[in-house]
Design a protein around this motif. Structure first.
Motif, PDB file in Angstrom:
ATOM      1  N   GLN A  62       0.778  -1.274  -0.109  1.00 46.04           N
ATOM      2  CA  GLN A  62       0.057  -0.121  -0.105  1.00 46.04           C
ATOM      3  C   GLN A  62       0.798   1.330  -0.005  1.00 46.04           C
ATOM      4  OE1 GLN A  62      -2.421  -1.063   3.597  1.00 46.04           O
ATOM      5  NE2 GLN A  62      -4.301  -0.913   2.094  1.00 46.04           N
ATOM      6  N   PHE A  63       2.117   1.134   0.762  1.00 47.55           N
ATOM      7  CA  PHE A  63       2.664   2.253   0.836  1.00 47.55           C
ATOM      8  C   PHE A  63       3.524   2.551  -0.528  1.00 47.55           C
ATOM      9  CE2 PHE A  63       7.028   4.287   1.336  1.00 47.55           C
ATOM     10  CZ  PHE A  63       6.688   5.420   2.020  1.00 47.55           C
ATOM     11  N   GLY A  64       3.877   1.427  -1.467  1.00 47.13           N
ATOM     12  CA  GLY A  64       4.613   1.482  -2.590  1.00 47.13           C
ATOM     13  C   GLY A  64       3.516   2.272  -3.664  1.00 47.13           C
ATOM     14  N   ALA A  65       2.353   1.838  -3.553  1.00 48.29           N
ATOM     15  CA  ALA A  65       1.243   2.447  -4.428  1.00 48.29           C
ATOM     16  C   ALA A  65       1.028   3.926  -4.264  1.00 48.29           C
ATOM     17  CB  ALA A  65      -0.051   1.629  -4.294  1.00 48.29           C
ATOM     18  N   LEU A  66       0.933   4.197  -2.816  1.00 47.54           N
ATOM     19  CA  LEU A  66       0.985   5.575  -2.423  1.00 47.54           C
ATOM     20  C   LEU A  66       2.094   6.306  -2.911  1.00 47.54           C
ATOM     21  CD1 LEU A  66      -0.519   7.925  -0.909  1.00 47.54           C
ATOM     22  CD2 LEU A  66       0.687   7.098   1.260  1.00 47.54           C
ATOM     23  N   LYS A 204       9.521   0.638  -5.779  1.00 47.72           N
ATOM     24  CA  LYS A 204      10.446   0.598  -4.875  1.00 47.72           C
ATOM     25  C   LYS A 204      11.543   2.112  -5.002  1.00 47.72           C
ATOM     26  CE  LYS A 204      14.678  -2.018  -4.030  1.00 47.72           C
ATOM     27  NZ  LYS A 204      15.150  -3.507  -4.316  1.00 47.72           N
ATOM     28  N   VAL A 205      11.629   2.473  -6.098  1.00 46.88           N
ATOM     29  CA  VAL A 205      12.329   3.798  -6.348  1.00 46.88           C
ATOM     30  C   VAL A 205      11.633   5.085  -5.686  1.00 46.88           C
ATOM     31  CG1 VAL A 205      13.210   5.426  -8.108  1.00 46.88           C
ATOM     32  CG2 VAL A 205      13.750   2.954  -8.411  1.00 46.88           C
ATOM     33  N   CYS A 206      10.246   4.866  -6.092  1.00 44.76           N
ATOM     34  CA  CYS A 206       9.377   6.172  -5.461  1.00 44.76           C
ATOM     35  C   CYS A 206       9.302   5.764  -4.135  1.00 44.76           C
ATOM     36  CB  CYS A 206       7.956   5.974  -6.209  1.00 44.76           C
ATOM     37  SG  CYS A 206       8.178   6.418  -7.874  1.00 44.76           S
ATOM     38  N   GLY A 207       9.318   4.768  -3.459  1.00 44.41           N
ATOM     39  CA  GLY A 207       8.945   4.668  -2.180  1.00 44.41           C
ATOM     40  C   GLY A 207      10.246   5.093  -1.267  1.00 44.41           C
ATOM     41  N   ALA A 208      11.630   4.925  -2.164  1.00 48.85           N
ATOM     42  CA  ALA A 208      12.861   5.740  -1.319  1.00 48.85           C
ATOM     43  C   ALA A 208      12.691   7.103  -1.670  1.00 48.85           C
ATOM     44  CB  ALA A 208      13.953   5.016  -1.725  1.00 48.85           C
ATOM     45  N   LEU A 209      12.612   7.379  -2.902  1.00 46.08           N
ATOM     46  CA  LEU A 209      12.960   8.935  -3.231  1.00 46.08           C
ATOM     47  C   LEU A 209      11.637   9.761  -2.813  1.00 46.08           C
ATOM     48  CD1 LEU A 209      14.318  11.033  -5.165  1.00 46.08           C
ATOM     49  CD2 LEU A 209      12.579  10.188  -7.061  1.00 46.08           C
ATOM     50  N   VAL A 210      10.349   9.442  -2.626  1.00 46.43           N
ATOM     51  CA  VAL A 210       9.317  10.422  -2.346  1.00 46.43           C
ATOM     52  C   VAL A 210       9.475  10.745  -1.038  1.00 46.43           C
ATOM     53  CG1 VAL A 210       6.767  10.772  -1.917  1.00 46.43           C
ATOM     54  CG2 VAL A 210       7.538   9.561  -4.007  1.00 46.43           C
TER      55      VAL A 210
END
Length: 460
Positions: A62-66, A204-210
């Motif tokens: 869910q966090f990855g999608a968000l 995965k990338v967005c979960g780290a970058l955002v």
């Protein structure tokens, strides 16, 4: 070409004029009312967004999608867009922008709910969903679903790739003298590395970058507000007062009206958080979640972070800087943004540059996923790789050419996306109420969906 650009610009202005503002804001208010203010569950939504639901069906957490949705949503509009609203509508536009975020939470909640309710599972186990599936499966509007997918695919080449790449190359060239062709090549390489792995790689990338870019930007804004400390409360007062009495702003804002403040504040707020556009539910459908309402709550928190927090912080920084430095010119949003941040020594300009670059790059990644899913819906999985190649080429072209026409076309496509999506939300409002009652109002938020996911084999 100038004539064509002017025509497209006029169409864009019409589409994003009062009819669209009324449609979007009206939908926000209607959904807020019938769903009994889902904004009340914001703390629960934030908690769910960082709580894995690993035993549930889905491709990413869910966090990855968000994070992917936020990556696509948090962009230059959160910085330059807010400044544009202030430059045209006055400081009061910040309040109207903020209010769209508050009420837009209900619309983003509804989009996330329908995304899970009507998503499908392919024969390979991949989850697909979004407004096109809600339109087709929920309402039987296949042609309308195809139009939404077409507008989404076209918009991805505008607001998703070319204009974001152009923003990055322009910033790095103006500030650090990096050649646009070189920056274009770097952006292309980074984009290719990420998107080749599909939604899991992007998430995965967005979960780290955002989280990094959001925390970095917010902390930088807090520091600027600390430097402008004596002007923060006057800025808040000015924002509230001029939202209903523009004459209170005075100075270079003379001539603005309540109508202008409301129109540009609401329009920029709607544009920045994308609540109602139908983009975010495309990736929400891939989330690992046990029922539609859990993901709906998680999705709704995205609008909170995007507009209620980041846009508000940007607005306070700019207005407090204007009060602190009356010599700041605000002829347009970009100039106002640069002038406001540059008044803060050492940190102001680097914060703006890093914020714009990271926000723009994350938008490139998020919108690539949206475009992929739209193309897959229209033509099948075999066309996804073709789309990715075209997308990467568009990123490079965007880095080296002028894009005023593309900006206007992208604005048109975004507006055209919103229309079928809003129709699906309104015509499926009974479904929204039923699912919300079933899981949220009845205290069954931990229950699993009873419905079996549909196997989607066509076009794969």
């Amino acid at each position: 070409m100038d004539t064509i650009n002017n025509i497209i610009g006029d169409i864009s202005s019409f589409l994003w004029g009062w009819p669209m503002v009324i449609m979007l804001l009206g939908t926000h208010l209607y959904l807020t009312f019938i769903l009994k203010f889902p904004q009340r569950k914001l703390l629960k939504a934030i908690k769910l967004s960082v709580t894995p639901d690993k035993n549930s069906s889905g491709d990413v957490s869910q966090f990855g999608a968000l994070a992917t949705a936020l990556a696509a949503t948090i962009g230059t509009g959160n910085i330059v867009g807010v400044a544009t609203a202030i430059a045209i509508g006055g400081p009061g536009a910040v309040l109207w922008c903020w209010l769209t975020g508050v009420f837009g939470i209900a619309t983003k909640y509804s989009e996330g709910l329908l995304a899970i309710k009507y998503r499908v599972k392919t024969s390979s186990g991949k989850m697909l969903g979004g407004p096109m599936y809600a339109l087709e499966r929920g309402l039987g509007w296949k042609k309308m679903a195809m139009l939404f997918a077409l507008f989404t695919a076209l918009a991805s080449f505008g607001i998703g790739s070319t204009v974001q790449a152009n923003a990055i190359s322009t910033i790095t060239h103006d500030s650090y003298a990096v050649a646009p062709w070189l920056m274009g090549a770097i952006i292309c390489a980074l984009t290719a590395v990420v998107i080749i792995g599909g939604v899991k790689s992007i998430a995965k990338v967005c979960g780290a970058l955002v989280p990094f870019m959001a925390v970095f930007y917010v902390l930088g804004c807090i520091y600027i507000l600390f430097v402008n400390g004596q002007y923060v409360w006057p800025a808040i007062k000015l924002i509230v007062e001029s939202a209903f009495n523009p004459a209170a702003a005075g100075g270079g804002f003379a001539g603005t009206t309540v109508i202008m403040a409301a129109r540009y504040g609401i329009a920029r707020g709607l544009f920045s958080n994308e609540s109602g556009l139908g983009s975010a539910p495309i990736v929400a459908a891939a989330a690992q979640t046990r029922n539609p309402v859990r993901q709906a709550l998680v999705s709704s928190s995205g609008t909170f972070w995007d507009t209620v927090v980041i846009c508000a912080m940007t607005g306070l920084v700019i207005v407090s800087s204007i009060i602190a430095h009356p010599d700041i010119s605000f002829e347009d949003g970009a100039a106002l943004t640069k002038a406001a941040f540059s008044k803060i020594p050492y940190i102001g300009t680097p914060l703006l540059n890093i914020g714009l670059v990271t926000f723009a790059f994350s938008t490139i990644l998020g919108w690539c996923y949206y475009g992929e899913r739209a193309v897959e819906y229209l033509r099948g999985q075999r066309w996804v790789m073709v789309y990715r190649i075209c997308y990467i080429v568009a990123v490079y072209l965007g880095s080296i050419v002028s894009l005023s026409l593309v900006w206007n076309l992208a604005d048109c496509m975004n507006a055209l996306m919103a229309i079928p999506n809003l129709l699906s939300l309104l015509f499926l409002s009974r479904v929204l109420k039923h699912e919300t009652k079933k899981y949220l109002w009845s205290g069954n938020l931990d229950h699993y969906m009873e419905e079996e996911l549909v196997e989607e084999n066509a076009k794969e």
